[in-house]
Design a protein around this motif. Structure first.
Motif, mmCIF file in Angstrom:
data_model
loop_
_atom_site.group_PDB
_atom_site.id
_atom_site.type_symbol
_atom_site.label_atom_id
_atom_site.label_comp_id
_atom_site.label_asym_id
_atom_site.label_seq_id
_atom_site.Cartn_x
_atom_site.Cartn_y
_atom_site.Cartn_z
ATOM 1 N N ILE A 510 0.836 -1.208 0.000
ATOM 2 C CA ILE A 510 0.000 0.000 0.000
ATOM 3 C C ILE A 510 0.868 1.254 0.000
ATOM 4 C CG2 ILE A 510 -1.641 1.333 1.376
ATOM 5 C CD1 ILE A 510 -2.830 -1.344 2.300
ATOM 6 N N THR A 511 1.904 1.243 0.801
ATOM 7 C CA THR A 511 2.822 2.399 0.847
ATOM 8 C C THR A 511 3.482 2.617 -0.506
ATOM 9 O OG1 THR A 511 3.257 1.982 3.184
ATOM 10 C CG2 THR A 511 4.840 3.359 2.011
ATOM 11 N N ARG A 512 3.912 1.507 -1.139
ATOM 12 C CA ARG A 512 4.559 1.629 -2.457
ATOM 13 C C ARG A 512 3.609 2.212 -3.491
ATOM 14 N NH1 ARG A 512 4.910 -0.719 -7.156
ATOM 15 N NH2 ARG A 512 3.332 -2.263 -6.634
ATOM 16 N N LEU A 513 2.353 1.706 -3.474
ATOM 17 C CA LEU A 513 1.376 2.212 -4.433
ATOM 18 C C LEU A 513 1.063 3.687 -4.185
ATOM 19 C CD1 LEU A 513 -1.063 -0.844 -4.587
ATOM 20 C CD2 LEU A 513 0.606 -0.142 -6.311
ATOM 21 N N ASN A 514 0.957 4.070 -2.920
ATOM 22 C CA ASN A 514 0.714 5.487 -2.605
ATOM 23 C C ASN A 514 1.866 6.360 -3.064
ATOM 24 O OD1 ASN A 514 -1.799 5.054 -1.451
ATOM 25 N ND2 ASN A 514 -0.958 4.736 0.610
ATOM 26 N N THR A 515 3.080 5.865 -2.873
ATOM 27 C CA THR A 515 4.258 6.624 -3.309
ATOM 28 C C THR A 515 4.279 6.761 -4.825
ATOM 29 O OG1 THR A 515 5.497 5.793 -1.405
ATOM 30 C CG2 THR A 515 6.767 6.728 -3.213
ATOM 31 N N ALA A 516 3.981 5.630 -5.519
ATOM 32 C CA ALA A 516 3.958 5.675 -6.978
ATOM 33 C C ALA A 516 2.890 6.640 -7.475
ATOM 34 C CB ALA A 516 3.713 4.270 -7.536
ATOM 35 N N LEU A 517 1.740 6.635 -6.776
ATOM 36 C CA LEU A 517 0.670 7.554 -7.160
ATOM 37 C C LEU A 517 1.107 9.006 -6.985
ATOM 38 C CD1 LEU A 517 -2.239 7.974 -8.069
ATOM 39 C CD2 LEU A 517 -2.933 7.787 -5.657
ATOM 40 N N GLU A 518 1.796 9.293 -5.887
ATOM 41 C CA GLU A 518 2.281 10.659 -5.663
ATOM 42 C C GLU A 518 3.286 11.060 -6.722
ATOM 43 O OE1 GLU A 518 1.248 12.875 -3.511
ATOM 44 O OE2 GLU A 518 -0.259 11.467 -2.757
ATOM 45 N N TYR A 519 4.195 10.110 -7.076
ATOM 46 C CA TYR A 519 5.169 10.398 -8.129
ATOM 47 C C TYR A 519 4.468 10.658 -9.457
ATOM 48 C CZ TYR A 519 9.151 9.077 -5.216
ATOM 49 O OH TYR A 519 10.107 9.031 -4.241
ATOM 50 N N ALA A 520 3.432 9.858 -9.734
ATOM 51 C CA ALA A 520 2.702 10.029 -10.994
ATOM 52 C C ALA A 520 2.013 11.384 -11.036
ATOM 53 C CB ALA A 520 1.678 8.898 -11.163
ATOM 54 N N LYS A 521 1.411 11.775 -9.901
ATOM 55 C CA LYS A 521 0.767 13.085 -9.842
ATOM 56 C C LYS A 521 1.775 14.209 -10.047
ATOM 57 C CE LYS A 521 -3.086 11.787 -6.801
ATOM 58 N NZ LYS A 521 -3.705 12.007 -5.460
ATOM 59 N N ALA A 522 2.933 14.058 -9.402
ATOM 60 C CA ALA A 522 3.959 15.096 -9.544
ATOM 61 C C ALA A 522 4.467 15.164 -10.972
ATOM 62 C CB ALA A 522 5.104 14.816 -8.579
ATOM 63 N N ALA A 523 4.658 13.977 -11.617
ATOM 64 C CA ALA A 523 5.142 13.959 -13.002
ATOM 65 C C ALA A 523 4.120 14.585 -13.943
ATOM 66 C CB ALA A 523 5.452 12.523 -13.423
ATOM 67 N N GLU A 524 2.852 14.270 -13.720
ATOM 68 C CA GLU A 524 1.805 14.838 -14.558
ATOM 69 C C GLU A 524 1.731 16.360 -14.403
ATOM 70 O OE1 GLU A 524 -1.385 15.182 -17.200
ATOM 71 O OE2 GLU A 524 0.151 13.652 -16.869
ATOM 72 N N GLU A 525 1.889 16.801 -13.175
ATOM 73 C CA GLU A 525 1.871 18.243 -12.935
ATOM 74 C C GLU A 525 3.053 18.921 -13.612
ATOM 75 O OE1 GLU A 525 0.582 21.881 -11.703
ATOM 76 O OE2 GLU A 525 -0.465 19.949 -11.582
ATOM 77 N N ASN A 526 4.244 18.285 -13.528
ATOM 78 C CA ASN A 526 5.427 18.841 -14.202
ATOM 79 C C ASN A 526 5.230 18.859 -15.718
ATOM 80 O OD1 ASN A 526 6.753 19.212 -11.799
ATOM 81 N ND2 ASN A 526 7.764 17.224 -11.847
ATOM 82 N N ARG A 527 4.612 17.783 -16.252
ATOM 83 C CA ARG A 527 4.369 17.737 -17.707
ATOM 84 C C ARG A 527 3.436 18.866 -18.138
ATOM 85 N NH1 ARG A 527 0.720 16.479 -21.126
ATOM 86 N NH2 ARG A 527 -0.758 15.912 -19.503
ATOM 87 N N ARG A 528 2.368 19.044 -17.345
ATOM 88 C CA ARG A 528 1.421 20.115 -17.668
ATOM 89 C C ARG A 528 2.095 21.486 -17.596
ATOM 90 N NH1 ARG A 528 -3.941 18.245 -14.197
ATOM 91 N NH2 ARG A 528 -4.451 16.389 -15.464
ATOM 92 N N GLN A 529 2.911 21.668 -16.586
ATOM 93 C CA GLN A 529 3.604 22.945 -16.447
ATOM 94 C C GLN A 529 4.561 23.172 -17.606
ATOM 95 O OE1 GLN A 529 2.957 25.203 -14.069
ATOM 96 N NE2 GLN A 529 4.344 26.600 -15.104
ATOM 97 N N MET A 530 5.273 22.085 -18.016
ATOM 98 C CA MET A 530 6.221 22.190 -19.123
ATOM 99 C C MET A 530 5.489 22.530 -20.417
ATOM 100 S SD MET A 530 9.462 21.820 -19.756
ATOM 101 C CE MET A 530 10.658 21.366 -21.014
ATOM 102 N N THR A 531 4.365 21.840 -20.630
ATOM 103 C CA THR A 531 3.578 22.107 -21.842
ATOM 104 C C THR A 531 3.074 23.544 -21.853
ATOM 105 O OG1 THR A 531 2.888 19.786 -21.890
ATOM 106 C CG2 THR A 531 1.600 21.349 -23.196
ATOM 107 N N SER A 532 2.599 24.006 -20.686
ATOM 108 C CA SER A 532 2.099 25.375 -20.586
ATOM 109 C C SER A 532 3.205 26.383 -20.866
ATOM 110 C CB SER A 532 1.506 25.602 -19.195
ATOM 111 O OG SER A 532 1.126 26.945 -19.015
ATOM 112 N N ASN A 533 4.397 26.128 -20.315
ATOM 113 C CA ASN A 533 5.522 27.048 -20.529
ATOM 114 C C ASN A 533 5.926 27.087 -21.997
ATOM 115 O OD1 ASN A 533 5.685 27.771 -17.846
ATOM 116 N ND2 ASN A 533 7.134 26.159 -17.334
#
Length: 741
Positions: A510-533
């Motif tokens: 469960i901890t691993r999946l939560n961590t992976a989910l957080e990483y995925a959210k952070a990566a998606e946010e970075n991708r969106r920010q990069m695309t916006s920039n």
């Protein structure tokens, strides 16, 4: 506390109230834990001390509460942790007490050695200082009472051994095992006897001795007369200021001159009134005078300094015809502290003076074996004889009476007797008081540390396993690592681990999946920010190209077509450069850039880049200065480093105001080269300093001057690929960018 009997609580409260009363008495009456009481041992002193009594009563109050708790819980099984804590406390405090006793014993022995080294021959030290080089030199025939004055000075010095600098007394020598503060406390008494054992002078009399000037000599401002006198006085007739001066300080540090009013018989002066000039007032007047010669009487009279009363005998009439007035600026006082009582050779003595008075006449027959009594009290008697033989005068402790010499015996003139009283144990207590406190705190801390270790490595694992087995719910019980646990607890842990592996694996998943989910959210946010920039950066040039292309399509005037085409080409080049920068940054961040190893001069490269920017710098009238070392050759990818330097240089020229300055520095330090550019500009905010190296980050347009916001990010990646680092900071006049490789 609810289970404790009311009687225990009442008894404990009474002891605490009693202790508070003792603490109050201690705070208001005196704060010396170890005081010198007459004829009492140190144990009795401790028992009588209010602080000690208060501490004992607090301990008793706590003990009563502990007994009440034990009695209240006697039906409840005692925990292992409580038993272990009590045993540890008892063992460590016994060890601490034994260790402190041994340390105090050794320290007391060292203190006794220091006392003996300092005062073993104290009488000889006094005789050497006061008699050996002065008596028999003809001074007594020239100056009144000269020899008597030497005896007065001798007994005065011998009466306060603790402040007499002539004693060979060293505290805290380098070869000692423990550095200690100076907590030495000694009492002493000294007397001078003639050859027949008759008392000539003693330190237990209170008197002033001084070199006097008559009123005429004082008025004539004579400096010295060489004539001496002594004035006995009664302590009870001292003024409050006089008592303060004589009790707490050295007379010559408080008085610059003295005036004696009374009667004089040629040797002894009977004072009616004694006055003094304050030393600080005298020094102030002397400073006002400035340089040049002076006499004390001249300063006193010229500046009309005030005479302060130190002693006054109201019973004597000042109108007597025999009254004379003497002045003096060479004076001292014999005024010594009374020592505690003690026992010497089975006889009780009221103070040190009484022992000197007893030993003095007996030593007229010759030196004896003077016993040093140690323990709580240490008595150090000494004697020095002035005798002559074959026309030579000797001062030494080796005279054994006429009967001890086979031939002609030395001719005894007088002798000096001194007794020094001290307590090595009391000295040790004072010197080790901080050590007692620190080691006690360490012992208490050690109890808690050992208790914590036992609790964590044995008690807590056992409790955790027991609670887990007794619980119907599955819980996450924390216990030490297997490698740190002791054998018994480790055995329990292994058994418990077999039952908890499944739940632990589930929690980990469960901890691993939560961590992976957080990483995925952070990566998606970075991708969106990069695309916006990227979209934001490409939007402006594309909009310009689109608008100008529409103008061409609308068949604008012929004279504007070339201008529109130039704008479209410029924006296309800008877009192309931006795309190339993004590709370059992407390759740098991915680590796909291969660096070459070129050997080149960083100084020459920097100057070449600034030559390209010369027109822009001259347009803003910038002052560019270089601070380069003689050797600035480095091994790196020259093109990439040029890219970094050009980025720094462009920013440095772009932001300063007109007439500003730019300073370029290269420094070599321990095999590394540091390049920095400092320019005059407004300081960056804390947010800008933190984000200036981020991709697409730019400060406000008013100071940025355009740009993609990729230059510094690219420069940072290039430097880091070389194994270096970049930094930026605000200076007093602007901003400094720096990289080190």
């Amino acid at each position: 506390m609810k289970k404790i009997s009311k009687g225990y609580r009442i008894a404990s409260a009474l002891f605490l109230i009693w202790a508070i009363v003792d603490f109050r008495n201690y705070a208001t009456i005196g704060k010396d834990l170890v005081a010198y009481y007459s004829g009492e041992s140190i144990i009795w002193e401790l028992v009588q001390d209010k602080l000690f009594q208060g501490i004992v009563k607090v301990v008793l109050a706590v003990a009563i509460i502990v007994v009440g708790l034990i009695r209240a819980r006697k039906k409840k099984q005692r925990t292992a942790l409580t038993a272990i804590t009590c045993l540890l406390s008892l063992a460590l405090f016994v060890i601490w007490g034994a260790g402190m006793f041994c340390l105090t014993s050794v320290t007391a022995e060292y203190a006794a050695t220091r006392y003996l080294n300092g005062y073993r021959d104290f009488a000889s030290t006094i005789a050497t200082r006061s008699f050996e080089h002065w008596l028999g030199k003809g001074f007594d025939s020239s100056y009144a009472n000269y020899d008597a004055n030497r005896r007065w000075e001798a007994v005065d010095d011998g009466g306060h051994a603790d402040t007499f600098y002539g004693a060979r007394f060293i505290v805290g020598e380098d070869d000692e095992f423990l550095k200690r503060p100076n907590s030495n406390k000694v009492y002493s008494a000294t007397a001078v006897y003639d050859a027949g054992g008759n008392l000539l002078e003693c330190s237990w009399s209170d008197f002033f001795y001084f070199e006097y000037l008559t009123e005429n000599q004082w008025d004539n401002r004579e400096e010295r007369s060489g004539n001496n006198a002594r004035a006995f006085f009664d302590r009870e007739m001292l003024t409050e200021k006089g008592k303060e001066i004589l009790s707490n300080s050295v007379l010559t540090f408080d008085a610059a001159a003295m005036r004696f009013t009374g009667t004089f018989d040629g040797v002894e002066f009977t004072p009616i009134k004694i006055e003094y000039i304050d030393w600080d007032e005298f020094q102030h007047a002397l400073d006002s005078k400035g340089s040049g010669q002076y006499t004390v009487s001249g300063i006193v009279e010229d500046y009309d300094l005030q005479w302060n009363t130190m002693y006054e005998d109201a019973s004597d009439a000042l109108s007597s015809e025999d009254v004379v007035v003497f002045y003096s600026d060479w004076f001292d006082v014999c005024y010594n502290e009374i020592s505690p009582a003690f026992s010497y050779k089975g006889t009780d003595y009221e103070n040190v003076a009484s022992l000197v008075a007893k030993l003095g006449p007996e030593l007229a027959a010759g030196a004896k074996n003077l016993t040093f009594y140690d323990g709580l009290d240490l008595l150090i008697p000494s004697v020095n004889y002035c005798h002559s033989f074959d026309g030579e005068t000797y001062y030494d402790p080796y005279y054994y009476g006429e009967a001890a010499y086979a031939e002609e015996a030395p001719d005894l003139h007088f002798y000096t007797v001194s007794v020094v009283y001290c307590s090595p144990w009391r000295t040790a207590f004072g010197e080790l008081s901080v050590v007692y406190l620190i080691t006690l705190l360490i012992a208490v801390a050690l109890v808690f540390v050992l208790r914590s270790i036992i609790k964590n490595h044995l008690i807590q694992p056992v409790l955790s396993v027991g609670e887990a087995l007794m619980s119907e719910e599955e819980k996450n019980y924390l216990y030490p690592e297997m490698s740190k646990a002791w054998y018994e607890s480790k055995l329990l842990q292994e058994g418990f681990a077999k039952h908890s592996d499944k739940s632990r694996m589930q929690r980990n998943e469960i901890t691993r999946l939560n961590t992976a989910l957080e990483y995925a959210k952070a990566a998606e946010e970075n991708r969106r920010q990069m695309t916006s920039n990227i979209a934001h950066e490409l939007k402006t040039p594309l909009a310009v190209i689109h608008s100008y292309a529409e103008g061409l399509k609308e068949h604008i005037a012929e004279d504007k077509r070339d201008k529109y085409v130039d704008v479209i080409l410029a924006e296309a080049e800008r877009t192309d450069g931006m795309v190339l920068e993004m590709l370059d940054l992407s390759r740098l961040e991915a680590g796909k850039v291969k660096l070459s190893r070129d050997e080149f001069s960083l100084a020459d490269l920097t100057k070449a880049i600034f030559e390209k920017l010369q027109m822009a710098a001259e347009a803003k009238e910038l002052q560019i200065s270089y601070e380069f070392p003689e050797q600035s050759t480095i091994v790196a990818d020259e093109n990439r480093i040029a890219q970094v330097v050009e980025n720094f240089a462009t920013n440095a020229v772009k932001y300063p105001p007109a007439g500003g300055s730019v300073t370029v520095r290269i420094q070599n330090n321990r095999g590394k080269t540091t390049f920095s550019i400092e320019n005059d500009s407004k300081p960056l905010s804390a947010e800008a300093l933190a984000k200036v190296w981020d991709t697409f980050y730019r400060v406000d347009e008013s100071r940025s001057g355009g740009g993609t916001g990729l230059g510094l990010a690219i420069a940072k990646n290039i430097v880091e690929l070389h194994g270096g680092k970049c930094s930026v900071r605000n200076t007093k006049t602007g901003v400094e960018f720096q990289f080190t490789i």
